[in-house]
Design a protein around this motif. Structure first.
Motif, mmCIF file in Angstrom:
data_model
loop_
_atom_site.group_PDB
_atom_site.id
_atom_site.type_symbol
_atom_site.label_atom_id
_atom_site.label_comp_id
_atom_site.label_asym_id
_atom_site.label_seq_id
_atom_site.Cartn_x
_atom_site.Cartn_y
_atom_site.Cartn_z
ATOM 1 N N SER A 1 -2.350 -4.750 -3.662
ATOM 2 C CA SER A 1 -2.251 -5.631 -2.491
ATOM 3 C C SER A 1 -3.399 -6.649 -2.433
ATOM 4 C CB SER A 1 -2.270 -4.781 -1.206
ATOM 5 O OG SER A 1 -3.486 -4.055 -1.101
ATOM 6 N N THR B 1 0.836 -1.204 0.000
ATOM 7 C CA THR B 1 0.000 0.000 0.000
ATOM 8 C C THR B 1 0.868 1.250 0.000
ATOM 9 O OG1 THR B 1 -1.740 -1.180 1.217
ATOM 10 C CG2 THR B 1 -1.823 1.217 1.231
ATOM 11 N N GLU C 1 -4.256 -9.332 0.506
ATOM 12 C CA GLU C 1 -5.489 -9.174 1.287
ATOM 13 C C GLU C 1 -6.292 -10.477 1.288
ATOM 14 O OE1 GLU C 1 -7.507 -5.881 -0.434
ATOM 15 O OE2 GLU C 1 -5.946 -4.427 0.151
#
Length: 477
Positions: A144, A138, A148
């Protein structure tokens, strides 16, 4: 048979002896043996055994009443006995297998807990790595999404804390008790042989929730500093053995509130006569053969609890009543209902009477299952449950309801008449009592009620001597 005659038949005489239970071989032998060995009051011993049975069986079964409603087998039991009556001994005799079983399960739980703690540390370490990776991506403006997704999957893999097989709570707050029923074994007993701690502590403070659990309803516990939770399908038996002084102190401070909430209406009560002064040593070897047989059966039940606790599906079996037992239960229910009216057996005890038939069904089903009987509850087992619960009802009356004025007057008049008896007289004229008896009882109507009360207790009788009404004192006092 007419309804009225049936009602009279199913309700035993008030103030009778503790009922016999020869139809329950395992329980009777264990109680007889314990009574012989420790010489405590028989009702006190029986309550200790019944509490242990309820704690063990309530998680496995429910009972279906003849009207079709299924209810839990949990009980609320109160025994009042002063210091030296061997309350702790009577309780420990029958709860020892549960405490030993819980201790063994506690040892295994500690091993599972250490393993869980290690797995949780590993999970935490991996979680930190994934979160750091998301933070870096990030910060660098990179995608990402994959990290995640890994974080979400990792969250589902968080190791669950093992549940504890904790069946007994002996010095607990309501908060800890309900949390234990939610997080651990959902069937437990709140047990104390020194009930002052329970009565004057915080274990019974949340009256509405205790009432709900007894009825089998779900309860919601709201907390300020942690997540709220809902306890569904929990079973809780309460067994309190207390000294009279501690109980009286509780009644003064919180008795009106707890009685008004319906809590004490659910209790089966005993307040037995003392055996102190009669507990002589016998020149014989003490045997615990039948108590051990009781313990073996209880351990079998505890093993079933353990297996049900470990299973993903925790369905309880349902116990019903035979046709003959169903007829008796319905007749008993109607008989109780008919006696709630003014001057009936349950006058001023409507709250207690409304729960009595429910308690009868529970006690009958508990004893049926514990004894290992097959099929539905029999007529004989239910008959004992009826006699026992109505005996407890008489005890409830003596403990919770203030004595009628004629009862109080009868006690005082009885003392005065005993003095006449001690002087060698076996009768006394009624007019003599009006002239020289206790001052406040000399009024005609009040004296007649006190005399009638003593007559109903079998302590006096009446006869006429040359046209003068007299009181015969030649009775067994």
């Amino acid at each position: 048979m007419s309804t009225d005659r049936y009602r009279e038949r199913v309700l035993p005489k008030i103030g009778g002896p503790f009922p016999s239970f020869g139809c329950l071989p395992i329980l009777k032998a264990a109680v007889d043996e314990a009574e012989n060995n420790i010489q405590a009051p028989r009702p006190l011993i029986f309550f200790g055994a019944l509490a242990a049975i309820a704690v063990g069986v309530q998680g496995l079964c429910d009972v279906r009443k003849p009207i079709g409603q299924c209810v839990p087998l949990s009980l609320m039991l109160l025994s009042i006995a002063d210091s030296g009556e061997r309350k702790s001994t009577a309780e420990n005799l029958f709860f020892e297998p549960i405490r030993h079983f819980q201790k063994m399960k506690g040892t295994a739980y500690q091993c599972d807990l250490k393993e869980w703690e290690s797995k949780l540390k590993i999970w935490d370490t991996k979680n930190k790595v994934i979160l750091k990776q998301i933070a870096k991506l990030t910060r660098d403006g990179e995608c990402s999404e994959e990290a995640e997704r890994r974080s979400i999957e990792h969250g589902f893999a968080r190791p669950l804390k093992p549940k504890q097989f904790k069946m007994l709570y002996e010095d607990s707050t309501s908060e800890a008790l309900f949390l234990g029923l939610y997080q651990n074994l959902p069937s437990a007993g709140l047990v104390s042989s020194e009930g002052g701690g329970v009565l004057n502590g915080r274990a019974l403070t949340d009256l509405s929730k205790h009432n709900a659990i007894w009825s089998g309803d779900a309860i919601t516990v709201d907390r300020k500093t942690a997540a709220s939770y809902e306890v569904v399908g929990a079973r809780l038996t309460v067994s309190i053995m207390s000294q009279r002084s501690a109980f009286n102190e509780y009644i003064k401070s919180a008795g009106e509130k707890s009685r008004g909430s319906g809590l004490w209406a659910r209790f089966l009560v005993c307040c037995p006569a003392s055996t102190q002064g009669t507990r002589f040593l016998k020149n014989e070897t003490v045997s615990w053969e039948y108590r051990d047989r009781f313990s073996v059966r209880l351990v079998e039940i505890l093993e079933l609890n353990s297996a049900l606790f470990a299973a993903s599906c925790q369905n309880r079996m349902t116990i019903g009543f035979s046709p003959e037992a169903s007829e008796m239960w319905l007749g008993t229910y109607n008989a109780i209902e008919s006696k709630i009216k003014a001057e009936g057996r349950f006058d001023q005890m409507g709250d207690h009477a409304s729960k009595l038939a429910d308690n009868i069904a529970r006690v009958a089903a508990l004893l049926h299952y514990f004894e290992g009987f097959e099929g539905d509850v029999s007529w004989s087992t239910l008959k004992f449950a009826v006699d026992f619960c109505l005996w407890c009802s008489d005890e409830f009356y003596c403990l919770f309801l203030p004595k009628r004025q004629e009862e109080l007057d009868a006690v005082e008049l009885n003392k005065w008449l005993l003095c006449i008896w001690d002087k060698g007289d076996d009768w006394v004229a009624k007019n003599y009592i009006r002239q020289y008896g206790p001052n406040k009882i000399r009024e005609k109507s009040r004296l007649n009620k006190a005399l009638d009360e003593l007559h109903s207790q079998g302590k006096i009788s009446f006869f006429n001597r040359r046209g003068v009404q007299c009181v015969d004192l030649n009775r067994k006092w």
